[in-house]
Design an enzyme around this catalytic site. Structure first.
Site, mmCIF file in Angstrom:
data_model
loop_
_atom_site.group_PDB
_atom_site.id
_atom_site.type_symbol
_atom_site.label_atom_id
_atom_site.label_comp_id
_atom_site.label_asym_id
_atom_site.label_seq_id
_atom_site.Cartn_x
_atom_site.Cartn_y
_atom_site.Cartn_z
ATOM 1 N N SER A 207 44.209 28.100 23.947
ATOM 2 C CA SER A 207 43.907 27.865 22.534
ATOM 3 C C SER A 207 44.796 26.765 21.960
ATOM 4 O O SER A 207 45.929 26.565 22.383
ATOM 5 C CB SER A 207 44.106 29.148 21.734
ATOM 6 O OG SER A 207 43.327 30.203 22.278
HETATM 7 N N1 SAH Z 1 44.622 32.855 24.032
HETATM 8 C C1 SAH Z 1 44.136 32.419 25.312
HETATM 9 C C2 SAH Z 1 42.695 31.971 25.123
HETATM 10 C C3 SAH Z 1 41.921 31.980 26.365
HETATM 11 S S1 SAH Z 1 40.205 31.621 26.105
HETATM 12 C C4 SAH Z 1 45.012 31.273 25.811
HETATM 13 O O1 SAH Z 1 45.692 30.678 24.986
HETATM 14 O O2 SAH Z 1 45.008 30.986 26.989
HETATM 15 C C5 SAH Z 1 39.531 33.255 25.925
HETATM 16 C C6 SAH Z 1 39.691 34.182 27.072
HETATM 17 O O3 SAH Z 1 38.921 35.353 26.791
HETATM 18 C C7 SAH Z 1 39.185 33.662 28.412
HETATM 19 O O4 SAH Z 1 40.214 33.729 29.355
HETATM 20 C C8 SAH Z 1 38.029 34.606 28.755
HETATM 21 O O5 SAH Z 1 37.895 34.873 30.134
HETATM 22 C C9 SAH Z 1 38.432 35.863 27.996
HETATM 23 N N2 SAH Z 1 37.326 36.781 27.717
HETATM 24 C C10 SAH Z 1 36.058 36.503 27.345
HETATM 25 N N3 SAH Z 1 35.337 37.632 27.190
HETATM 26 C C11 SAH Z 1 36.172 38.666 27.471
HETATM 27 C C12 SAH Z 1 36.015 40.088 27.508
HETATM 28 N N4 SAH Z 1 34.862 40.690 27.204
HETATM 29 N N5 SAH Z 1 37.089 40.839 27.850
HETATM 30 C C13 SAH Z 1 38.277 40.256 28.149
HETATM 31 N N6 SAH Z 1 38.486 38.925 28.153
HETATM 32 C C14 SAH Z 1 37.442 38.126 27.810
#
Ligand code: SAH
Length: 221
Positions: A70
């Site tokens: 993010s």
């Molecule tokens: N805050 C994180 C953002 C990652 S992007 C960072 O800074 O790295 C969002 C993440 O949510 C991804 O890794 C994706 O795989 C995860 N995600 C999407 N749907 C999900 C679900 N149903 N349960 C758990 N994780 C999920």
């Protein structure tokens, strides 16, 4: 050498980070605790080495598997929104990704529970947080839509992937007085929303337009 890797040099130095913090402040982030935390968490350790020199730009970057780390402004904004309503002892995060938001949030929580559906990302996040000696985080490979019932209720719940509609199970796991912050809506037009649970209802506040990857169902190994 190892010390230098953690603290950063050149494009990952403390000075570069200070510039990022200044930028977040200019954009309206006011909570000093959040700004200080952003300046201490080494974001370059959460991305691929080839991208390390861009780690302190205020932008999302790829972390593999079609996912992104993010944008720092968004991480700061969401953390600030969760902290605004009082202390957060027990926290649930859905979407660990590379663990950057997790690391920022961990400083403010007594216990932080984080769920990710992509196994290799979860493994990497676990290793990075261990290296940073962040020890109050529990990780789980799962579809986060069902929350983490055994550890509920939570003072704060954060989604870092966007559902069309927030799953009802998550509101059920929110403590009275607790806040749930989530990007909500279809891809390309999501709104960041803070929900506060009172004795009798859920209050909603719209915090502005955002762009997140979608919340998906099932696991990816
Ligand atoms: N805050 C994180 C953002 C990652 S992007 C960072 O800074 O790295 C969002 C993440 O949510 C991804 O890794 C994706 O795989 C995860 N995600 C999407 N749907 C999900 C679900 N149903 N349960 C758990 N994780 C999920």
């Amino acid at each position: 050498m190892e010390e230098q890797r953690l603290t950063g040099i050149g494009m990952t130095s403390a000075r570069t980070r200070e510039r990022l913090v200044q930028r977040l402040e200019d954009q309206g982030i006011r909570d000093r605790r959040v700004l200080d935390r952003i300046s201490t968490v080494p974001r370059h350790l959460f991305v691929d080495e080839a991208l390390a020199s861009r780690a302190y730009e205020d932008t999302a970057l790829p972390i593999g598997f079609g996912q992104t780390i993010s944008q720092p402004y968004i991480v700061a904004r969401m953390t600030e929104a969760l902290l605004a309503g009082g202390p957060i002892g027990r926290v649930l995060e859905i979407g660990t990704g590379c663990g950057y938001q997790t690391a920022v949030l961990a400083a403010f929580a007594a216990e932080l529970y984080t769920i990710e559906r992509i196994e290799p990302l979860l493994g990497r996040a676990r290793r990075t947080l261990r290296e940073l000696k962040i020890r109050n985080v529990r990780f789980r490979l799962e579809d986060g839509s069902a929350g983490w019932r055994a550890r509920a209720p939570f003072d704060a719940i954060l989604l870092t992937a966007a559902p069309r509609v927030v799953p009802a199970a998550l509101f059920e796991q929110l403590a009275v007085g607790g806040r749930l912050v989530a990007p909500v809506g279809a891809e390309g037009r999501q709104t960041l929303v803070r929900h506060t649970r009172t004795e009798t209802r859920l209050e909603r506040e719209l915090l502005g337009p955002v762009s997140f990857v979608p919340l998906l169902s099932g696991l990816q190994r």
